[in-house]
Design an enzyme around this catalytic site. Structure first.
Site, mmCIF file in Angstrom:
data_model
loop_
_atom_site.group_PDB
_atom_site.id
_atom_site.type_symbol
_atom_site.label_atom_id
_atom_site.label_comp_id
_atom_site.label_asym_id
_atom_site.label_seq_id
_atom_site.Cartn_x
_atom_site.Cartn_y
_atom_site.Cartn_z
ATOM 1 N N HIS A 55 -4.738 -5.505 -0.833
ATOM 2 C CA HIS A 55 -5.686 -5.292 0.264
ATOM 3 C C HIS A 55 -6.741 -6.393 0.248
ATOM 4 O O HIS A 55 -7.929 -6.145 0.056
ATOM 5 C CB HIS A 55 -6.338 -3.922 0.137
ATOM 6 C CG HIS A 55 -5.368 -2.778 0.201
ATOM 7 N ND1 HIS A 55 -4.523 -2.453 -0.834
ATOM 8 C CD2 HIS A 55 -5.124 -1.886 1.189
ATOM 9 C CE1 HIS A 55 -3.803 -1.398 -0.501
ATOM 10 N NE2 HIS A 55 -4.138 -1.041 0.720
ATOM 11 N N GLU A 61 -1.831 -3.125 -7.852
ATOM 12 C CA GLU A 61 -2.994 -3.424 -6.999
ATOM 13 C C GLU A 61 -3.503 -2.105 -6.458
ATOM 14 O O GLU A 61 -2.806 -1.089 -6.490
ATOM 15 C CB GLU A 61 -2.600 -4.377 -5.868
ATOM 16 C CG GLU A 61 -1.621 -3.814 -4.849
ATOM 17 C CD GLU A 61 -2.260 -2.985 -3.743
ATOM 18 O OE1 GLU A 61 -3.415 -3.255 -3.370
ATOM 19 O OE2 GLU A 61 -1.594 -2.054 -3.241
ATOM 20 N N SER A 64 0.836 -1.192 0.000
ATOM 21 C CA SER A 64 0.000 0.000 0.000
ATOM 22 C C SER A 64 0.880 1.255 0.000
ATOM 23 O O SER A 64 1.698 1.434 -0.902
ATOM 24 C CB SER A 64 -0.973 -0.039 1.191
ATOM 25 O OG SER A 64 -1.997 0.916 1.044
#
Length: 312
Positions: free
Chosen positions: A281, A217, A116
């Site tokens: 995630h 992602e 992230s």
């Protein structure tokens, strides 16, 4: 430093039993039960050291910038630390980029683990230090959050040197993959959170994608914003030299909904695209070694390591 097949990547020492993990929070804050954290590591035969910033909170950040930066530098510099595990993502890693001591980090290469917002650190350390890092489960939501077994097992297997050159990075069979565009490609596996890849363009953490297998992602991004991010990368010239694409989880968007955009974006490039990979995630969150040379095979729906992750 260019992303080419011959790029030398620092290989870390495999993490043995009894190793000590540094717990740092370069981005957002979260409450930690220090006893629970210590017990988690002890149960698996490891030790941990929780750095001060991981126990602080300053608005949306885990402590002020100088504290978070000091924790990161101290964890790399301390010879008693074997690996560095980020507590969580959120936001804040970018704020440290122009203050990173890359020379210190180059002298003390260690596995850095996170995803992230931590993408900013992954890309910076690869670009300036040639470091292999790990896009894997973080402490708060993943390892302490009870996620499915591959989240923990894939991370510890890779850190322990148990996944060798020529072996597959195992994807859980119960989650279907989608060979959106056919083919096979080789190159360093690079990338991470798509929003962060866009945000770091024009900075010292900008990713050089030439010759790489691009991994992407994201979370909480509707389809039109994913389109905008991919278009930004295309217009910035970041897609022209890639060899293939591994598409991780885009929370809230199904692979079926994402596939037409992937075909439109990557079809003209003639590169293979494998989608639905459970990294990001999601639960489970399969660990990926960023910077390592891999072979992406959409026919076999496989990702194979082409180098050992650690020195013998």
């Amino acid at each position: 430093m260019n992303c080419v097949d011959t790029l030398p990547v620092h290989l870390h020492r495999a993490i043995p039993q009894g190793a000590c993990f540094a717990i740092i929070a370069p981005a957002g804050s979260a409450r930690l039960d220090t006893h629970k954290v210590s017990q988690w590591f002890a149960d698996r035969g490891y030790r941990c050291r929780i750095y001060p910033g991981a126990l602080q909170a300053q608005g949306y950040l885990a402590g002020p910038d100088p504290q978070r930066l000091q924790d990161l530098h101290d964890a790399f510099a301390d010879p008693a630390i074997d690996a560095i595990l980020c507590m969580r993502g959120g936001y804040g890693s970018m704020r440290l980029l122009d203050q990173l001591n890359f020379e210190l980090i180059r002298r003390n290469p260690k596995p850095l683990i996170g995803y992230s917002d931590i993408t900013a650190l992954h890309t910076a350390l690869y670009r300036h230090c040639g470091m292999l890092t790990f896009h894997g489960g973080m402490l708060n939501a993943d390892l302490l959050g009870g996620k499915l077994a591959p989240t923990e097992s894939s991370l510890l297997a890779q850190l322990g040197g148990h996944v060798r050159a020529g072996e597959q990075i195992v994807h859980p069979a119960e989650f279907a993959l989608d060979s959106v565009l056919p083919g096979e490609a080789r190159g360093p596996l690079l990338g991470g959170n798509l929003s962060m890849l866009g945000a770091t363009m024009g900075t010292l953490a900008e990713l050089d994608t030439q010759g790489c297998i691009l991994f992407i992602e994201d979370v909480n991004e509707p389809l039109y914003r994913v389109d905008r991010l991919l278009t930004q990368m295309r217009l910035a010239g970041k897609l022209a030299g890639i060899k293939g694409v591994l598409v991780g989880d885009f929370a809230g968007i199904t692979t079926a909904a994402l596939a037409p955009l992937l075909v439109e974006t990557f079809g003209p490039l003639g590169v293979p695209v494998l989608a639905g990979w459970r990294s990001g995630h999601c639960d489970p969150n399969v660990c990926l070694p960023l910077g390592a040379r891999v072979r992406l095979d959409c026919g076999r729906q496989s990702l194979v390591l082409e180098q050992d992750l650690f020195q013998a």
